[in-house]
Design an enzyme around this catalytic site. Sequence first.
Site, mmCIF file in Angstrom:
data_model
loop_
_atom_site.group_PDB
_atom_site.id
_atom_site.type_symbol
_atom_site.label_atom_id
_atom_site.label_comp_id
_atom_site.label_asym_id
_atom_site.label_seq_id
_atom_site.Cartn_x
_atom_site.Cartn_y
_atom_site.Cartn_z
ATOM 1 C CE1 TYR A 81 -9.261 8.237 -15.122
ATOM 2 C CE2 TYR A 81 -7.071 9.158 -15.302
ATOM 3 C CZ TYR A 81 -8.410 9.294 -14.962
ATOM 4 O OH TYR A 81 -8.879 10.499 -14.489
ATOM 5 N N GLY A 115 -5.393 1.185 -13.501
ATOM 6 C CA GLY A 115 -6.633 0.852 -12.804
ATOM 7 C C GLY A 115 -7.834 1.315 -13.601
ATOM 8 C CG ASP A 148 -1.736 1.178 1.439
ATOM 9 O OD1 ASP A 148 -1.644 2.125 0.630
ATOM 10 O OD2 ASP A 148 -2.511 1.188 2.411
ATOM 11 C CG ASN A 201 -9.762 13.160 -10.582
ATOM 12 O OD1 ASN A 201 -9.766 14.375 -10.364
ATOM 13 N ND2 ASN A 201 -10.342 12.294 -9.776
ATOM 14 N N GLY A 256 -9.685 4.601 -6.146
ATOM 15 C CA GLY A 256 -8.396 3.919 -6.304
ATOM 16 C C GLY A 256 -7.322 4.476 -5.399
ATOM 17 C CB VAL A 257 -3.655 4.805 -5.926
ATOM 18 C CG1 VAL A 257 -3.490 5.741 -7.093
ATOM 19 C CG2 VAL A 257 -2.472 4.880 -4.987
ATOM 20 C CG ASP A 258 -7.013 10.806 -6.328
ATOM 21 O OD1 ASP A 258 -6.353 11.423 -5.487
ATOM 22 O OD2 ASP A 258 -7.757 11.357 -7.167
HETATM 23 P P1 ADP Z 1 -5.870 5.244 -12.673
HETATM 24 O O1 ADP Z 1 -7.171 6.017 -12.661
HETATM 25 O O2 ADP Z 1 -4.674 6.112 -13.021
HETATM 26 O O3 ADP Z 1 -5.948 3.983 -13.469
HETATM 27 P P2 ADP Z 1 -6.224 3.773 -10.142
HETATM 28 O O4 ADP Z 1 -6.109 4.310 -8.765
HETATM 29 O O5 ADP Z 1 -7.582 3.320 -10.577
HETATM 30 O O6 ADP Z 1 -5.612 4.905 -11.106
HETATM 31 O O7 ADP Z 1 -5.235 2.555 -10.310
HETATM 32 C C1 ADP Z 1 -3.837 2.683 -10.481
HETATM 33 C C2 ADP Z 1 -3.153 1.506 -9.817
HETATM 34 O O8 ADP Z 1 -3.052 1.779 -8.411
HETATM 35 C C3 ADP Z 1 -3.917 0.188 -9.926
HETATM 36 O O9 ADP Z 1 -2.976 -0.832 -10.261
HETATM 37 C C4 ADP Z 1 -4.473 -0.022 -8.521
HETATM 38 O O10 ADP Z 1 -4.592 -1.394 -8.188
HETATM 39 C C5 ADP Z 1 -3.382 0.614 -7.690
HETATM 40 N N1 ADP Z 1 -3.713 0.995 -6.304
HETATM 41 C C6 ADP Z 1 -4.931 1.228 -5.736
HETATM 42 N N2 ADP Z 1 -4.784 1.539 -4.432
HETATM 43 C C7 ADP Z 1 -3.440 1.500 -4.166
HETATM 44 C C8 ADP Z 1 -2.643 1.702 -2.999
HETATM 45 N N3 ADP Z 1 -3.186 2.022 -1.822
HETATM 46 N N4 ADP Z 1 -1.283 1.562 -3.103
HETATM 47 C C9 ADP Z 1 -0.703 1.255 -4.294
HETATM 48 N N5 ADP Z 1 -1.408 1.050 -5.418
HETATM 49 C C10 ADP Z 1 -2.754 1.164 -5.360
#
Ligand code: ADP
Length: 172
Positions: free
Chosen positions: A128, A126, A12, A26, A34-36
Amino acid sequence: MATPRIEITLGDITTEDVDAVVNAANSSLLGGGGVDGAIHAAAGPDLLAECRRVRASDYPDGLPTGRAVITGAGRMPARHVVHTVGPNRHVGQTDPALLESCFRESLRVADEAGCRSVAFPAISAGVYGWNVHEVARIAVRTVQTASCENVDLVRFVLFDKRSEDAFQLALG
Ligand code: ADP
């Protein structure tokens, strides 16, 4: 000036004790899923407040795809968050140069801020909709061809085993 060394780990990204964590944001800079969402949840309200200020003063129309901007990191162990907007395949953003720009620009602003260690997620892999192998190839190549004054470590922090394997394969 030197090329940062690369590490790959499963985990994480919000718990990473690095100088800068990169956020796959975004263009609104006001949080998302997601990660955001995970970064804003971990950082707390100070990060959102700072993002609102940056948005209002510097990017009233939103941060363009492929660009990066740096803020504090609120309650996370990291010192900074670098927000970058990955290309969204679902709206036809399929140009690899845009994704390369995310990694290059994020590294550049972190380097300019004096960061030594930077953690990246798999930007655009993810919601996108990019293939994680393509993201991994672009990410690794961009770091391997970068030249930094301060950043000496780039850690790719992947959230699932399949993504970790893709990055390991790209690193060779
Ligand atoms: P995007 O909209 O740029 O695709 P996402 O957040 O949907 O961004 O996904 C980008 C990547 O981050 C994905 O592989 C997702 O599994 C991953 N992700 C989501 N949460 C976390 C986290 N807490 N730490 C690291 N990676 C994460």
